[in-house]
Design an enzyme around this catalytic site. Structure first.
Site, PDB file in Angstrom:
ATOM      1  N   TYR A   1       0.830  -1.196   0.000  1.00  9.43           N
ATOM      2  CA  TYR A   1       0.000   0.000   0.000  1.00  9.43           C
ATOM      3  C   TYR A   1       0.876   1.261   0.000  1.00  9.43           C
ATOM      4  O   TYR A   1       0.664   2.178  -0.786  1.00  9.43           O
ATOM      5  CB  TYR A   1      -0.945  -0.001   1.202  1.00  9.43           C
ATOM      6  CG  TYR A   1      -1.923   1.136   1.199  1.00  9.43           C
ATOM      7  CD1 TYR A   1      -3.149   1.019   0.545  1.00  9.43           C
ATOM      8  CD2 TYR A   1      -1.628   2.334   1.838  1.00  9.43           C
ATOM      9  CE1 TYR A   1      -4.057   2.074   0.531  1.00  9.43           C
ATOM     10  CE2 TYR A   1      -2.526   3.385   1.822  1.00  9.43           C
ATOM     11  CZ  TYR A   1      -3.743   3.253   1.169  1.00  9.43           C
ATOM     12  OH  TYR A   1      -4.620   4.299   1.158  1.00  9.43           O
TER      13      TYR A   1
ATOM     14  N   HIS B   1       1.430   4.179  -3.056  1.00  8.95           N
ATOM     15  CA  HIS B   1       1.207   5.610  -2.846  1.00  8.95           C
ATOM     16  C   HIS B   1       2.494   6.418  -3.007  1.00  8.95           C
ATOM     17  O   HIS B   1       2.442   7.572  -3.430  1.00  8.95           O
ATOM     18  CB  HIS B   1       0.541   5.855  -1.491  1.00  8.95           C
ATOM     19  CG  HIS B   1      -0.923   5.572  -1.536  1.00  8.95           C
ATOM     20  ND1 HIS B   1      -1.426   4.292  -1.504  1.00  8.95           N
ATOM     21  CD2 HIS B   1      -1.976   6.408  -1.656  1.00  8.95           C
ATOM     22  CE1 HIS B   1      -2.746   4.360  -1.597  1.00  8.95           C
ATOM     23  NE2 HIS B   1      -3.103   5.626  -1.687  1.00  8.95           N
TER      24      HIS B   1
ATOM     25  N   TYR C   1      -3.977  16.240   1.696  1.00  9.09           N
ATOM     26  CA  TYR C   1      -4.446  14.856   1.749  1.00  9.09           C
ATOM     27  C   TYR C   1      -3.391  14.013   2.449  1.00  9.09           C
ATOM     28  O   TYR C   1      -2.247  13.946   2.010  1.00  9.09           O
ATOM     29  CB  TYR C   1      -4.683  14.361   0.325  1.00  9.09           C
ATOM     30  CG  TYR C   1      -5.509  13.103   0.180  1.00  9.09           C
ATOM     31  CD1 TYR C   1      -5.713  12.217   1.223  1.00  9.09           C
ATOM     32  CD2 TYR C   1      -6.086  12.795  -1.041  1.00  9.09           C
ATOM     33  CE1 TYR C   1      -6.477  11.079   1.061  1.00  9.09           C
ATOM     34  CE2 TYR C   1      -6.849  11.656  -1.227  1.00  9.09           C
ATOM     35  CZ  TYR C   1      -7.041  10.806  -0.167  1.00  9.09           C
ATOM     36  OH  TYR C   1      -7.793   9.663  -0.331  1.00  9.09           O
TER      37      TYR C   1
ATOM     38  N   TRP D   1      -7.397   3.516 -10.746  1.00  6.10           N
ATOM     39  CA  TRP D   1      -6.697   3.427  -9.460  1.00  6.10           C
ATOM     40  C   TRP D   1      -7.418   2.466  -8.521  1.00  6.10           C
ATOM     41  O   TRP D   1      -6.805   1.638  -7.859  1.00  6.10           O
ATOM     42  CB  TRP D   1      -6.562   4.809  -8.829  1.00  6.10           C
ATOM     43  CG  TRP D   1      -5.849   4.794  -7.510  1.00  6.10           C
ATOM     44  CD1 TRP D   1      -6.420   4.837  -6.273  1.00  6.10           C
ATOM     45  CD2 TRP D   1      -4.436   4.705  -7.288  1.00  6.10           C
ATOM     46  NE1 TRP D   1      -5.452   4.795  -5.296  1.00  6.10           N
ATOM     47  CE2 TRP D   1      -4.230   4.717  -5.899  1.00  6.10           C
ATOM     48  CE3 TRP D   1      -3.338   4.624  -8.138  1.00  6.10           C
ATOM     49  CZ2 TRP D   1      -2.952   4.646  -5.339  1.00  6.10           C
ATOM     50  CZ3 TRP D   1      -2.076   4.570  -7.571  1.00  6.10           C
ATOM     51  CH2 TRP D   1      -1.899   4.574  -6.189  1.00  6.10           C
ATOM     52  N   TRP D   2      -8.736   2.579  -8.463  1.00  2.78           N
ATOM     53  CA  TRP D   2      -9.504   1.682  -7.602  1.00  2.78           C
ATOM     54  C   TRP D   2      -9.272   0.226  -7.995  1.00  2.78           C
ATOM     55  O   TRP D   2      -9.095  -0.626  -7.129  1.00  2.78           O
ATOM     56  CB  TRP D   2     -10.986   1.997  -7.691  1.00  2.78           C
ATOM     57  CG  TRP D   2     -11.422   3.245  -6.994  1.00  2.78           C
ATOM     58  CD1 TRP D   2     -10.692   4.030  -6.137  1.00  2.78           C
ATOM     59  CD2 TRP D   2     -12.697   3.858  -7.096  1.00  2.78           C
ATOM     60  NE1 TRP D   2     -11.447   5.091  -5.703  1.00  2.78           N
ATOM     61  CE2 TRP D   2     -12.678   5.010  -6.275  1.00  2.78           C
ATOM     62  CE3 TRP D   2     -13.854   3.557  -7.801  1.00  2.78           C
ATOM     63  CZ2 TRP D   2     -13.787   5.842  -6.138  1.00  2.78           C
ATOM     64  CZ3 TRP D   2     -14.959   4.392  -7.668  1.00  2.78           C
ATOM     65  CH2 TRP D   2     -14.923   5.516  -6.847  1.00  2.78           C
TER      66      TRP D   2
END
Length: 104
Positions: A18, A22, A41, A76-77
């Protein structure tokens, strides 16, 4: 400016992957986030539970929510779906948090 906070859920043993994904955030996705009014963010990880806490500021929640209709967001999802809990459309399963205190 509106603030959004939510929880998301990683699958076990996916913390490093993860973070890696990112760290290598696609420039097109970054541009889409900014184009939809997102700023400041941050995503935090509870390493003991695999729960993610996301915080961001948006110019308008309704404008920001339109990012879900973009091809780059859907891509992306789909890319993230193997490593975290998702809905049928591959969007992350989220739990919205409600603000109870803010100190400027």
């Amino acid at each position: 400016m509106e603030r959004i906070a939510q929880l998301m859920y990683l699958y076990p043993d996916q913390q490093e992957e993860y973070k890696k994904r990112h760290d290598e955030l696609w420039p097109e996705l970054e541009a889409a986030l900014k184009a939809h009014g997102a700023s400041n963010y941050s995503i935090f990880l509870d390493k003991n539970t695999d729960i993610l806490f996301a915080y961001l500021e948006v110019e308008s929640k309704s404008r920001y929510n339109q990012i879900a209709d973009t091809d780059i967001c859907k891509k992306w999802w789909a890319y993230m779906a193997p490593i975290m809990k998702t809905n049928e459309d591959n969007s992350p399963v989220t739990k919205e948090l409600h603000e109870v205190f803010y100190l400027a």
